[in-house]
Design an enzyme around this catalytic site. Sequence first.
Site, mmCIF file in Angstrom:
data_model
loop_
_atom_site.group_PDB
_atom_site.id
_atom_site.type_symbol
_atom_site.label_atom_id
_atom_site.label_comp_id
_atom_site.label_asym_id
_atom_site.label_seq_id
_atom_site.Cartn_x
_atom_site.Cartn_y
_atom_site.Cartn_z
ATOM 1 N N PRO A 1 38.997 40.618 43.711
ATOM 2 C CA PRO A 1 40.146 41.329 43.146
ATOM 3 C C PRO A 1 41.278 40.365 42.808
ATOM 4 O O PRO A 1 41.374 39.279 43.370
ATOM 5 C CB PRO A 1 40.551 42.286 44.265
ATOM 6 N N CYS A 2 42.138 40.793 41.912
ATOM 7 C CA CYS A 2 43.335 40.045 41.555
ATOM 8 C C CYS A 2 44.148 39.811 42.820
ATOM 9 O O CYS A 2 44.254 40.731 43.635
ATOM 10 C CB CYS A 2 44.132 40.862 40.544
ATOM 11 N N PRO A 3 44.693 38.661 43.076
ATOM 12 C CA PRO A 3 44.808 37.465 42.237
ATOM 13 C C PRO A 3 43.769 36.386 42.548
ATOM 14 O O PRO A 3 43.913 35.255 42.124
ATOM 15 C CB PRO A 3 46.204 36.954 42.591
ATOM 16 N N ASP B 1 37.148 41.349 37.445
ATOM 17 C CA ASP B 1 38.455 41.994 37.557
ATOM 18 C C ASP B 1 38.951 42.401 36.168
ATOM 19 O O ASP B 1 39.026 41.562 35.267
ATOM 20 C CB ASP B 1 39.441 41.028 38.225
#
Length: 82
Positions: free
Chosen positions: A16-18, A43
């Site tokens: 997932p981000c970041p 993502d």
Amino acid sequence: MMSLEWDAELDARGLPCPLPLLRTKQALAPLAGGQVLRVLATDAAAPRDFAAYAEATGHGLMQVASADGGFVLYVKKRDEAA
């Protein structure tokens, strides 16, 4: 999609981000200026995030393509002299 040559690859699928960007920053560090990192990411924000990262850091986002339910992004490391 045009096939590009790359010098290193980072598999950031499922992160997932970041995390894709953080791992990209780490993967770019040992590369020489002008070398290309191929990043695989799932993502949904990756294309937008990588474009902003490239603009902010001076690295080049050479290509973004959809592939296998995710993205393939090619990041060219900026020349250190720049």
